[in-house]
Design an enzyme around this catalytic site. Structure first.
Site, PDB file in Angstrom:
ATOM      1  N   SER A 139     -24.305 -35.373 -22.379  1.00  0.00           N
ATOM      2  CA  SER A 139     -25.070 -34.877 -21.225  1.00  0.00           C
ATOM      3  C   SER A 139     -26.495 -34.601 -21.704  1.00  0.00           C
ATOM      4  O   SER A 139     -26.732 -34.440 -22.909  1.00  0.00           O
ATOM      5  CB  SER A 139     -24.429 -33.568 -20.743  1.00  0.00           C
ATOM      6  OG  SER A 139     -25.289 -32.869 -19.873  1.00  0.00           O
ATOM      7  N   TYR A 152     -20.455 -24.831 -22.411  1.00  0.00           N
ATOM      8  CA  TYR A 152     -20.557 -26.239 -21.979  1.00  0.00           C
ATOM      9  C   TYR A 152     -21.686 -26.954 -22.729  1.00  0.00           C
ATOM     10  O   TYR A 152     -21.490 -28.036 -23.277  1.00  0.00           O
ATOM     11  CB  TYR A 152     -20.789 -26.332 -20.470  1.00  0.00           C
ATOM     12  CG  TYR A 152     -20.979 -27.770 -20.006  1.00  0.00           C
ATOM     13  CD1 TYR A 152     -19.901 -28.649 -19.991  1.00  0.00           C
ATOM     14  CD2 TYR A 152     -22.229 -28.246 -19.616  1.00  0.00           C
ATOM     15  CE1 TYR A 152     -20.062 -29.964 -19.601  1.00  0.00           C
ATOM     16  CE2 TYR A 152     -22.394 -29.565 -19.213  1.00  0.00           C
ATOM     17  CZ  TYR A 152     -21.304 -30.416 -19.209  1.00  0.00           C
ATOM     18  OH  TYR A 152     -21.470 -31.728 -18.828  1.00  0.00           O
TER      19      TYR A 152
HETATM   20  N1  LIG Z   1     -21.779 -34.784 -13.028  1.00  0.00           N
HETATM   21  C1  LIG Z   1     -22.767 -34.378 -13.826  1.00  0.00           C
HETATM   22  O1  LIG Z   1     -23.796 -33.845 -13.347  1.00  0.00           O
HETATM   23  C2  LIG Z   1     -22.686 -34.629 -15.309  1.00  0.00           C
HETATM   24  C3  LIG Z   1     -23.861 -34.572 -16.063  1.00  0.00           C
HETATM   25  C4  LIG Z   1     -23.799 -34.794 -17.430  1.00  0.00           C
HETATM   26  C5  LIG Z   1     -22.578 -35.068 -18.038  1.00  0.00           C
HETATM   27  N2  LIG Z   1     -21.441 -35.100 -17.293  1.00  0.00           N
HETATM   28  C6  LIG Z   1     -20.170 -35.385 -17.994  1.00  0.00           C
HETATM   29  O2  LIG Z   1     -19.600 -36.555 -17.445  1.00  0.00           O
HETATM   30  C7  LIG Z   1     -18.188 -36.547 -17.683  1.00  0.00           C
HETATM   31  C8  LIG Z   1     -17.467 -36.919 -16.399  1.00  0.00           C
HETATM   32  O3  LIG Z   1     -17.676 -35.889 -15.448  1.00  0.00           O
HETATM   33  P1  LIG Z   1     -17.905 -36.185 -13.895  1.00  0.00           P
HETATM   34  O4  LIG Z   1     -19.278 -35.787 -13.552  1.00  0.00           O
HETATM   35  O5  LIG Z   1     -17.455 -37.568 -13.551  1.00  0.00           O
HETATM   36  O6  LIG Z   1     -16.943 -35.062 -13.279  1.00  0.00           O
HETATM   37  P2  LIG Z   1     -15.596 -35.158 -12.433  1.00  0.00           P
HETATM   38  O7  LIG Z   1     -15.791 -35.991 -11.216  1.00  0.00           O
HETATM   39  O8  LIG Z   1     -15.146 -33.738 -12.270  1.00  0.00           O
HETATM   40  O9  LIG Z   1     -14.588 -35.935 -13.411  1.00  0.00           O
HETATM   41  C9  LIG Z   1     -14.026 -35.315 -14.532  1.00  0.00           C
HETATM   42  C10 LIG Z   1     -12.818 -36.128 -14.985  1.00  0.00           C
HETATM   43  O10 LIG Z   1     -12.253 -35.487 -16.150  1.00  0.00           O
HETATM   44  C11 LIG Z   1     -10.853 -35.289 -15.918  1.00  0.00           C
HETATM   45  N3  LIG Z   1     -10.402 -34.081 -16.565  1.00  0.00           N
HETATM   46  C12 LIG Z   1     -10.959 -32.829 -16.485  1.00  0.00           C
HETATM   47  N4  LIG Z   1     -10.195 -31.963 -17.144  1.00  0.00           N
HETATM   48  C13 LIG Z   1      -9.116 -32.656 -17.643  1.00  0.00           C
HETATM   49  C14 LIG Z   1      -7.961 -32.305 -18.380  1.00  0.00           C
HETATM   50  N5  LIG Z   1      -7.688 -31.030 -18.749  1.00  0.00           N
HETATM   51  N6  LIG Z   1      -7.073 -33.288 -18.704  1.00  0.00           N
HETATM   52  C15 LIG Z   1      -7.297 -34.564 -18.315  1.00  0.00           C
HETATM   53  N7  LIG Z   1      -8.373 -34.958 -17.615  1.00  0.00           N
HETATM   54  C16 LIG Z   1      -9.268 -34.009 -17.275  1.00  0.00           C
HETATM   55  C17 LIG Z   1     -10.697 -35.197 -14.394  1.00  0.00           C
HETATM   56  O11 LIG Z   1      -9.402 -35.656 -14.011  1.00  0.00           O
HETATM   57  P3  LIG Z   1      -8.188 -34.763 -13.436  1.00  0.00           P
HETATM   58  O12 LIG Z   1      -8.732 -33.606 -12.692  1.00  0.00           O
HETATM   59  O13 LIG Z   1      -7.409 -35.731 -12.572  1.00  0.00           O
HETATM   60  O14 LIG Z   1      -7.415 -34.376 -14.656  1.00  0.00           O
HETATM   61  C18 LIG Z   1     -11.738 -36.212 -13.928  1.00  0.00           C
HETATM   62  O15 LIG Z   1     -11.199 -37.510 -13.923  1.00  0.00           O
HETATM   63  C19 LIG Z   1     -17.858 -35.156 -18.207  1.00  0.00           C
HETATM   64  O16 LIG Z   1     -17.696 -35.211 -19.610  1.00  0.00           O
HETATM   65  C20 LIG Z   1     -19.096 -34.327 -17.857  1.00  0.00           C
HETATM   66  O17 LIG Z   1     -19.299 -33.248 -18.749  1.00  0.00           O
HETATM   67  C21 LIG Z   1     -21.476 -34.898 -15.939  1.00  0.00           C
END
Ligand SMILES: NC(=O)c1ccc[n+]([C@@H]2O[C@H](COP(=O)([O-])OP(=O)(O)OC[C@H]3O[C@@H](n4cnc5c(N)ncnc54)[C@H](OP(=O)(O)O)[C@@H]3O)[C@@H](O)[C@H]2O)c1
Length: 213
Positions: A139, A152
């Site tokens: 991130s 985080y």
């Molecule tokens: N969105 C942003 O602004 C942003 C910015 C920078 C970085 N990121 C990073 O991008 C990555 C993806 O996030 P996203 O934005 O796509 O968020 P998201 O839509 O909430 O997706 C997160 C994914 O991780 C899975 N997950 C979470 N906890 C888990 C657990 N205990 N076991 C297995 N799977 C788990 C969730 O699946 P289930 O709930 O089905 O388990 C979901 O598929 C993350 O690493 C996040 O830190 C996001």
């Protein structure tokens, strides 16, 4: 043996966007997250549309045993990885004093411990595939401390530091190690991170997941 790309956090957001891109390029996929119904739905859609094989493994990646169970399941089925996308992760907004300890501990387990363990377990497969890769999702939080999301931000600094070192160690192999550092992106992340109020005030900063992947 058939080669596959494994994507963690495939049930929503960036993970699902990665699934569509890798499927479109003809890669067989292993989809990992907790919500099995969503993963099964996406697996059916992607295999029908792109003629690829898709294996679903529903696991809670905060549990220490999950990476071993995923590895053993794939070994039993003779499935090897050529690429690993460590994308699953979550954050939580609040003062360190107030955020529940179990939330911080689960964040460390999913964002850091699971990522390291998955990489360790599957690295040999990926090296042997000769054109493999590892993509770790960090991130922009990786580049500075983040008061009120202290744990985080620290987990993402870890992901970036670890990935850069690994990329250097593997530079003499055919394995490419990349780190994705997205800024604010419209996914389920904000809802889960207790950030909905903050998002309302800064919505103009957010981009769509497909623009990131
Ligand atoms: N969105 C942003 O602004 C942003 C910015 C920078 C970085 N990121 C990073 O991008 C990555 C993806 O996030 P996203 O934005 O796509 O968020 P998201 O839509 O909430 O997706 C997160 C994914 O991780 C899975 N997950 C979470 N906890 C888990 C657990 N205990 N076991 C297995 N799977 C788990 C969730 O699946 P289930 O709930 O089905 O388990 C979901 O598929 C993350 O690493 C996040 O830190 C996001």
């Amino acid at each position: 043996m058939k080669n596959y790309t494994l994507i963690t956090g495939a049930s929503s957001g960036l993970g699902y966007e990665f699934c569509k891109l890798f499927a479109k390029d003809g890669n067989n996929l292993v989809l990992v997250a907790r919500r099995k119904e969503l993963l099964d739905k996406y697996a059916s859609e992607l295999s029908a549309k792109y003629g690829i094989s898709v294996r679903v493994i529903a696991k809670d990646l905060s549990l220490e045993k999950s990476p071993d169970e995923i590895f053993n399941t794939l070994r039993t089925e003779n499935i090897k990885l050529s690429a690993l996308i460590n994308n699953a992760g979550f954050g939580y907004k609040g003062s360190f004093e107030e955020i529940r300890l179990d939330i911080d501990m689960d964040m460390i387990k999913v964002n850091m411990l699971c990522l390291v363990k998955m990489t360790k377990l599957f690295l040999n497969d990926i090296i042997e595939s000769n054109d493999g890769g590892i993509l770790n999702v960090a991130s922009t939080a990786a580049f500075q401390p983040g008061p009120f999301m202290a744990v985080y931000f620290a987990t993402k600094a870890f992901v970036l530091s670890f990935s850069e070192s690994l990329a250097e160690e593997l530079s003499k192999t055919d394995v490419i190690v990349s780190t994705l550092c997205p800024g604010p992106t419209k996914t389920e992340f904000q809802g889960r991170a207790n950030m909905n109020e903050a998002v309302e005030k800064t919505h103009f900063l957010f981009v769509n997941g497909y623009n990131i992947t």
